[in-house]
Design a protein around this motif. Structure first.
Motif, PDB file in Angstrom:
ATOM      1  N   PHE A 282      -9.807  27.656  38.182  1.00  0.00           N
ATOM      2  CA  PHE A 282     -10.638  26.981  37.190  1.00  0.00           C
ATOM      3  C   PHE A 282     -11.864  26.397  37.877  1.00  0.00           C
ATOM      4  O   PHE A 282     -11.747  25.551  38.757  1.00  0.00           O
ATOM      5  N   LEU A 283     -13.029  26.887  37.483  1.00  0.00           N
ATOM      6  CA  LEU A 283     -14.302  26.460  38.032  1.00  0.00           C
ATOM      7  C   LEU A 283     -14.822  25.283  37.215  1.00  0.00           C
ATOM      8  O   LEU A 283     -14.956  25.384  35.990  1.00  0.00           O
TER       9      LEU A 283
ATOM     10  N   ILE B 202     -13.420  24.259  42.561  1.00  0.00           N
ATOM     11  CA  ILE B 202     -12.531  25.279  41.992  1.00  0.00           C
ATOM     12  C   ILE B 202     -11.112  24.763  42.157  1.00  0.00           C
ATOM     13  O   ILE B 202     -10.717  24.370  43.261  1.00  0.00           O
ATOM     14  N   TYR B 203     -10.343  24.776  41.069  1.00  0.00           N
ATOM     15  CA  TYR B 203      -9.021  24.145  41.051  1.00  0.00           C
ATOM     16  C   TYR B 203      -7.946  25.129  40.596  1.00  0.00           C
ATOM     17  O   TYR B 203      -8.228  26.093  39.885  1.00  0.00           O
ATOM     18  N   SER B 204      -6.738  24.848  41.009  1.00  0.00           N
ATOM     19  CA  SER B 204      -5.616  25.743  40.713  1.00  0.00           C
ATOM     20  C   SER B 204      -5.087  25.583  39.295  1.00  0.00           C
ATOM     21  O   SER B 204      -4.406  26.479  38.794  1.00  0.00           O
TER      22      SER B 204
ATOM     23  N   VAL C 206     -10.491  15.535  37.699  1.00  0.00           N
ATOM     24  CA  VAL C 206     -11.744  15.314  38.417  1.00  0.00           C
ATOM     25  C   VAL C 206     -12.833  14.877  37.433  1.00  0.00           C
ATOM     26  O   VAL C 206     -13.614  13.967  37.723  1.00  0.00           O
ATOM     27  N   ILE C 207     -12.876  15.493  36.268  1.00  0.00           N
ATOM     28  CA  ILE C 207     -13.852  15.090  35.252  1.00  0.00           C
ATOM     29  C   ILE C 207     -13.674  13.611  34.927  1.00  0.00           C
ATOM     30  O   ILE C 207     -14.651  12.856  34.860  1.00  0.00           O
ATOM     31  N   ASN C 208     -12.443  13.186  34.731  1.00  0.00           N
ATOM     32  CA  ASN C 208     -12.181  11.789  34.383  1.00  0.00           C
ATOM     33  C   ASN C 208     -12.698  10.831  35.451  1.00  0.00           C
ATOM     34  O   ASN C 208     -13.192   9.742  35.127  1.00  0.00           O
TER      35      ASN C 208
ATOM     36  N   PHE D  61     -19.635  18.448  31.198  1.00  0.00           N
ATOM     37  CA  PHE D  61     -18.738  19.079  32.161  1.00  0.00           C
ATOM     38  C   PHE D  61     -18.177  20.347  31.519  1.00  0.00           C
ATOM     39  O   PHE D  61     -17.890  20.367  30.318  1.00  0.00           O
ATOM     40  N   TYR D  62     -18.010  21.388  32.317  1.00  0.00           N
ATOM     41  CA  TYR D  62     -17.494  22.661  31.818  1.00  0.00           C
ATOM     42  C   TYR D  62     -16.432  23.196  32.765  1.00  0.00           C
ATOM     43  O   TYR D  62     -16.631  23.216  33.976  1.00  0.00           O
ATOM     44  N   ILE D  63     -15.327  23.626  32.190  1.00  0.00           N
ATOM     45  CA  ILE D  63     -14.259  24.274  32.953  1.00  0.00           C
ATOM     46  C   ILE D  63     -14.186  25.723  32.493  1.00  0.00           C
ATOM     47  O   ILE D  63     -14.009  25.988  31.300  1.00  0.00           O
TER      48      ILE D  63
END
Length: 75
Positions: free
Chosen positions: A5-6, A24-26, A34-36, A51-53
């Protein structure tokens, strides 16, 4: 298939787009955590909804087609 997830933060001022790749997250949940945290940081807190995932599959081509460059529009 492995998925990642970018996380990016992107906003526009005076028709100029500013994009920051944060990581980039699993999992989507890790990216959301991280957004929070980032929503409280200077700069990010002024644009908390930007923010965009995006989900990507490892070893898979996401872009399948060609593209037109700006020179294709000149004549």
């Amino acid at each position: 298939m492995k998925t990642v997830f970018l996380l990016q933060h992107s906003y526009e001022i005076n028709q100029i787009e500013y994009t920051k790749t944060i990581g980039i997250y699993s999992t989507r949940d890790k990216a959301q955590d991280v957004i929070n945290k980032y929503k409280e940081l200077p700069g990010f807190k002024e644009y908390p909804e930007d923010f965009y995932i995006d989900e990507y599959h490892v070893d898979k081509n996401e872009w399948q087609e060609g593209f037109l460059s700006s020179s294709a529009f000149e004549d």
